[in-house]
Motif scaffolding. Structure first.
Motif, short mmCIF file in Angstrom:
data_model
loop_
_atom_site.label_atom_id
_atom_site.label_comp_id
_atom_site.label_asym_id
_atom_site.label_seq_id
_atom_site.Cartn_x
_atom_site.Cartn_y
_atom_site.Cartn_z
N ASN A 123 0.82 -1.21 0.00
CA ASN A 123 0.00 0.00 0.00
C ASN A 123 0.86 1.26 0.00
OD1 ASN A 123 -2.83 -0.16 -0.17
ND2 ASN A 123 -2.99 -1.02 1.86
N GLU A 124 1.81 1.30 0.91
CA GLU A 124 2.59 2.53 1.10
C GLU A 124 3.59 2.75 -0.01
OE1 GLU A 124 4.06 2.45 5.10
OE2 GLU A 124 2.06 2.90 5.94
N ALA A 125 4.01 1.68 -0.68
CA ALA A 125 4.92 1.83 -1.82
C ALA A 125 4.23 2.52 -2.99
CB ALA A 125 5.46 0.47 -2.25
N SER A 126 2.95 2.18 -3.20
CA SER A 126 2.20 2.75 -4.32
C SER A 126 1.49 4.04 -3.97
CB SER A 126 1.16 1.74 -4.82
OG SER A 126 1.77 0.56 -5.31
N TYR A 127 1.02 4.15 -2.72
CA TYR A 127 0.26 5.32 -2.29
C TYR A 127 0.76 5.78 -0.92
CZ TYR A 127 -2.80 3.76 -6.05
OH TYR A 127 -3.27 3.37 -7.28
N PRO A 128 1.91 6.45 -0.90
CA PRO A 128 2.50 6.88 0.38
C PRO A 128 1.52 7.74 1.18
CG PRO A 128 4.05 7.19 -1.43
CD PRO A 128 2.73 6.85 -2.05
N GLY A 129 1.38 7.41 2.45
CA GLY A 129 0.53 8.20 3.32
C GLY A 129 -0.93 7.82 3.29
N VAL A 130 -1.33 6.85 2.46
CA VAL A 130 -2.73 6.46 2.41
C VAL A 130 -3.13 5.87 3.76
CG1 VAL A 130 -2.26 4.13 1.50
CG2 VAL A 130 -4.48 5.20 1.10
N GLU A 131 -4.29 6.26 4.24
CA GLU A 131 -4.76 5.81 5.55
C GLU A 131 -5.65 4.58 5.38
OE1 GLU A 131 -6.60 8.95 7.71
OE2 GLU A 131 -4.99 10.38 7.32
N ARG A 132 -5.21 3.48 5.96
CA ARG A 132 -5.97 2.23 5.94
C ARG A 132 -6.00 1.65 7.35
NH1 ARG A 132 -9.46 2.02 2.66
NH2 ARG A 132 -9.10 4.24 2.72
N THR A 133 -6.93 0.76 7.60
CA THR A 133 -6.98 0.02 8.85
C THR A 133 -6.23 -1.28 8.65
OG1 THR A 133 -9.12 0.96 9.46
CG2 THR A 133 -8.46 -1.06 10.56
N TYR A 134 -5.17 -1.47 9.43
CA TYR A 134 -4.31 -2.64 9.26
C TYR A 134 -4.47 -3.61 10.43
CZ TYR A 134 -1.90 0.01 5.60
OH TYR A 134 -1.61 0.71 4.47
N VAL A 135 -4.21 -4.87 10.12
CA VAL A 135 -4.17 -5.93 11.13
C VAL A 135 -2.78 -6.54 11.10
CG1 VAL A 135 -5.04 -8.19 11.78
CG2 VAL A 135 -6.63 -6.45 10.98
N ARG A 136 -2.17 -6.60 12.27
CA ARG A 136 -0.82 -7.15 12.37
C ARG A 136 -0.89 -8.63 12.71
NH1 ARG A 136 3.67 -5.19 16.79
NH2 ARG A 136 5.24 -6.78 16.35
N LEU A 137 -0.42 -9.46 11.78
CA LEU A 137 -0.38 -10.90 11.96
C LEU A 137 1.08 -11.36 12.02
CD1 LEU A 137 -3.08 -11.88 9.30
CD2 LEU A 137 -3.42 -11.54 11.76
N ARG A 138 1.27 -12.62 12.32
CA ARG A 138 2.64 -13.13 12.34
C ARG A 138 3.27 -13.07 10.96
NH1 ARG A 138 3.62 -19.04 14.72
NH2 ARG A 138 2.71 -18.02 16.56
N ASP A 139 2.44 -13.20 9.91
CA ASP A 139 2.94 -13.19 8.53
C ASP A 139 3.24 -11.79 8.01
OD1 ASP A 139 1.86 -16.20 7.67
OD2 ASP A 139 0.48 -15.11 8.97
N GLY A 140 2.78 -10.76 8.71
CA GLY A 140 2.96 -9.40 8.24
C GLY A 140 1.78 -8.53 8.67
N THR A 141 1.75 -7.31 8.15
CA THR A 141 0.68 -6.38 8.48
C THR A 141 -0.15 -6.14 7.22
OG1 THR A 141 2.07 -5.32 10.15
CG2 THR A 141 0.16 -4.09 9.40
N PHE A 142 -1.47 -6.35 7.33
CA PHE A 142 -2.32 -6.35 6.15
C PHE A 142 -3.59 -5.52 6.35
CE2 PHE A 142 0.03 -10.33 6.24
CZ PHE A 142 0.52 -10.43 4.95
N THR A 143 -4.14 -5.08 5.22
CA THR A 143 -5.47 -4.49 5.19
C THR A 143 -6.34 -5.34 4.28
OG1 THR A 143 -6.72 -2.44 4.84
CG2 THR A 143 -5.02 -2.95 3.23
#
Length: 247
Positions: A123-143
């Motif tokens: 997300n942040e690589a393509s749209y820096p600063g975009v506000e999303r709700t993320y969930v942090r899992l063991r595999d990574g942080t995702f929306t």
């Protein structure tokens, strides 16, 4: 893989008709889906005001009281469908290649329904600063993404189970018992894996679900606040109407 699709456009705020560039938000979503070459038939579940924004070959059916009801209304237009792609109407940045990629990845694993997720890094690589709700899992942080591919027969099962979860939302104790304390603790301590979440929600919904990691952040950027609308207008405002047709 060709599927029948239902766009869910029943939100009370009327976001589907907000102007972005030369047309309303929903028009961008419709065009992206049709330009993907993977949509056999398309239905929109929404208010009558949307009719003027839709192509003549797209059917409009009434929205339901909830998104689940709208999905069922849309599915009723395709009684013989095997698969249904449910898409929200507020993702104007959606690209045809994102739709194709998601459907292709779904074919790699057997399941009853598939849900796209996007990493924070993507997300942040393509749209820096975009506000999303993320969930942090063991595999990574995702929306989460804003579409679901589901077997038509599984939709009724998931709808019934989903309504029960919604009904229990006002009873935290009953809901926590249904969800399970172990799952909640793992989630809160960021030790939950994607595979564990898949297994757990499959049990809750009565159908086998799979999370699909998508490399297309546009699949998860919905317009639910002013900054999202500004982003969509900045990205799409200068693009011609035919932009997606060549995708």
């Amino acid at each position: 893989m060709e599927v029948d699709a239902v766009i869910l456009a029943g939100d009370q705020e009327g976001r589907s008709l907000l102007p972005v560039g030369s047309r309303p938000i929903i028009a961008w979503v419709v065009e992206a889906l049709l330009a993907s070459g993977r949509i056999r038939r398309l239905v929109v579940a929404g208010p009558p005001e949307l009719a003027s924004a839709l192509p003549p070959d797209v059917t409009l059916v009434p929205a339901g009281r909830t998104a689940v009801d709208s999905a069922l209304n849309g599915a009723a237009a395709f009684p013989e469908a095997e698969w249904l792609l449910l898409v929200t109407a507020d993702i104007p940045l959606l690209k045809p290649e994102a739709v194709r990629d998601f459907l292709d990845r779904c074919r790699e694993r057997p399941a009853d329904f598939y849900y796209p997720i996007v990493s924070r890094e993507c997300n942040e690589a393509s749209y820096p600063g975009v506000e999303r709700t993320y969930v942090r899992l063991r595999d990574g942080t995702f929306t989460g993404g804003n579409m679901v591919l589901i077997k038509a027969p599984a939709l009724l099962t998931c709808a019934r189970r989903g309504r029960e979860l919604v009904r229990l939302r006002k009873s935290p104790l009953a809901l926590s018992r249904l969800i399970g304390l172990k799952f909640i603790v793992k989630f809160l301590t960021h030790r939950l894996t994607i595979a564990e979440a898949e297994k757990h929600f499959s049990r809750l919904l009565g159908a086998r679900g799979v999370g699909i990691i998508s490399p297309y952040p546009e699949i998860g950027i919905d317009v639910d606040k002013e900054s999202d609308l500004e982003l969509a207008r900045r990205v799409l405002g200068s693009r011609p109407k035919e932009f997606f047709v060549e995708g």
